[in-house]
Write an enzyme that holds these catalytic residues in place. Structure first.
Site, mmCIF file in Angstrom:
data_model
loop_
_atom_site.group_PDB
_atom_site.id
_atom_site.type_symbol
_atom_site.label_atom_id
_atom_site.label_comp_id
_atom_site.label_asym_id
_atom_site.label_seq_id
_atom_site.Cartn_x
_atom_site.Cartn_y
_atom_site.Cartn_z
ATOM 1 N N SER A 6 15.342 -15.475 19.829
ATOM 2 C CA SER A 6 15.174 -14.873 21.149
ATOM 3 C C SER A 6 13.863 -15.398 21.730
ATOM 4 O O SER A 6 13.531 -16.570 21.482
ATOM 5 C CB SER A 6 15.216 -13.351 20.986
ATOM 6 N N HIS A 20 19.294 -15.948 22.680
ATOM 7 C CA HIS A 20 19.368 -15.057 23.833
ATOM 8 C C HIS A 20 18.865 -15.834 25.038
ATOM 9 O O HIS A 20 17.840 -16.499 24.966
ATOM 10 C CB HIS A 20 18.449 -13.856 23.644
ATOM 11 N N ASP A 37 18.035 -7.725 17.230
ATOM 12 C CA ASP A 37 19.261 -8.459 16.946
ATOM 13 C C ASP A 37 19.023 -9.395 15.754
ATOM 14 O O ASP A 37 17.918 -9.888 15.559
ATOM 15 C CB ASP A 37 19.637 -9.279 18.195
#
Ligand SMILES: C[S@@+](CC[C@H](N)C(=O)[O-])C[C@H]1O[C@@H](n2cnc3c(N)ncnc32)[C@H](O)[C@@H]1O
Lengths: 269, 190
Positions: B18, B45, B138
């Site tokens: 991310s 992401h 995540d």
């Protein structure tokens, strides 16, 4: 967590008892959907989940609704809609009549977006939009033309990026947390259930949109559905798929030519 | 097990990241040598408005074939795959990818957990999962699934990450096999 053979059992039950055939859906996604429902509805065991599916017809409705993914938005992928405006609609404008099929239309955001494009191209009066889905619940919502207010800001931006120049909010009236789209947009829409797994062709179209539906099918079912579309498309008509869907694995590809770099193909033979 | 043994047994290497992980990949990709013995699958992401620019940016950094995945693309060792924006990336038993636009998981689509869990189902022990920099939780469940299936798991050393939260979250949840800075990651992967 559900096991592979348990998925087979469930899918078999669904088919035998209710006629829904999910056996050719993409397995990995289906498995996640079933696990999600198992957790949401707090079944203590697979046996109890299975029993409920077999014995409770109300639950079956919920199960099928939740197994499929209904996520959608207006003017999703604005560049796609821009290409419809600039490349596709102009070639259809000379036709006395324009027939469009939205296969897997979910709650109708895509259909209303199309109606706005057609209206702005002054083609809506001679168009007919057939909007179908497997799930009667989403069609009921689509028919009403009522959507949540919250995402309208995003949709308005999408609309502008798609080349829209009107005031997007002029297309609806807001009431509390919902908006209702103008009646005249819905006048040319026909909503009906249609199952791409088992139902056949029902008309000939100038444009078929089936976006973000094929990703849920395995290659064999994709081939069946694409063949069904091919049979439902007249010469020089168009087929539009979702941003990551393609004809590259299909036998119908040879008859089609891609429009720009968008997921839009024109039937050449 | 010696590190080069690890990579030898891997059919696929998954990298999830991310905030702060694009830079890691920009250093990592040029160091990879063809032919890769595994399929490298990257899940990042990113803003859903992003188009194919990220794939183009990455492709410039390597001579290995790097593509943003289309639905039902076959998973071939030696190639690098990037999860497309706004879809979850899943792996099927028949060795193809599939995509899914269902609800976001951990506020993310693509979600790293979704891809890692799905890969664990298909590849079991022949898998290495690596979690990079990020401010999101995540990936932790995904690594857990890979470990449970017998695969190897690694995280970017939190101190060397732009945002250490994501790898740290994983380390708090389970013992990880490797904690690596970028140069150690390159050694493991080559
Ligand atoms: C993710 S939505 C896509 C909505 C819209 N086309 C879009 O791209 O935003 C997928 C839709 O496909 C429908 N669907 C799934 N299986 C179907 C089938 N066998 N026949 C017809 N529709 C189906 C689902 O009910 C759902 O409404």
């Amino acid at each position: 967590m559900i096991e592979e053979d348990e998925i087979d059992l469930l899918l078999n039950d669904l088919y035998e008892l209710h006629g829904y055939d999910f056996t050719h859906y993409s397995r990995a996604s289906l498995k996640r959907r079933i696990n999600r429902l198992w957790a949401l509805d707090k079944f203590p065991s697979f046996a109890e989940l299975r029993y409920r599916v077999k014995s409770d017809t109300d639950y079956i409705k919920r199960f099928v609704e939740e197994l499929t993914v209904n996520v959608t938005e207006m003017f999703r992928d604005p560049q796609f809609y821009k290409t419809l405006r600039t490349e596709v609609l102009p070639t259809l404008s000379a036709k006395p009549f324009i027939r469009i099929w939205h296969a897997g239309c979910s709650t109708g955001e895509e259909v209303f977006s199309m109606a706005i494009l057609l209206r702005e191209a002054r083609l809506l009066h001679k168009s007919l939009l057939y909007a179908t889905d497997l799930n009667p619940e989403v069609l009921e919502a689509a028919r009403k033309g009522i959507f949540a207010l919250a995402p309208m800001k995003q949709y308005s931006e999408n609309y502008i990026h798609s080349g829209g120049t009107a005031d997007f909010s002029s297309y609806y009236t807001a009431q509390y947390s919902r908006v209702k789209f103008r009646e005249e947009l819905a006048e040319k829409m026909v909503f009906s259930t249609h199952n791409l797994v088992s139902d056949g062709s029902f008309n000939e179209f100038d444009l078929i949109l089936c976006r973000n539906v094929l990703i849920y099918f395995d290659k064999a079912l994709q081939e069946r559905v694409l063949t069904l579309f091919d049979e439902s498309l007249g010469p020089l008509s168009y087929l539009a798929l979702g941003a990551k869907e393609t004809l590259k694995f299909s036998t119908i590809q040879a008859k089609f030519k891609q429009v720009d770099s968008e997921k839009i193909w024109r039937k050449m033979k | 097990m010696a590190e080069n043994e690890v990579i030898k047994g891997c059919k696929a290497v998954l990298i999830g990241g991310s905030t702060g992980s694009i830079d890691v990949l920009l250093s990592l990709l040029p160091a990879l040598r063809s032919p890769l013995p595994y399929a490298l699958i990257i899940v990042l992401h990113r803003k859903n408005t992003a188009d194919s620019n990220l794939a183009n940016l990455f492709a410039l950094k390597t001579s290995i074939s790097l593509v943003e995945v289309d639905d039902k693309d076959p998973i071939v060792p030696g190639n690098i795959y990037l999860a497309p924006a706004d879809y979850h990336l899943l792996l099927e038993q028949d060795g193809t990818f599939s995509l899914d636009d269902s609800e976001k998981i951990n506020y993310s689509r693509p979600s790293i957990d979704v891809t890692f869990e799905s890969a664990a189902d298909v590849y079991g022990p022949s898998l290495l999962g690596i979690l990079l920099s990020g401010a999101n939780a995540d990936g932790t469940n995904g690594l857990k699934a890979i470990k449970k299936a017998g695969g190897y798991i690694a995280v970017q050393q939190p101190e060397s990450a732009q945002v250490g939260f994501m790898p740290r979250q994983a380390m708090l949840t389970m013992p990880v096999d490797y904690v690596l800075d970028v140069s150690e990651m390159i050694t493991l992967l080559t």
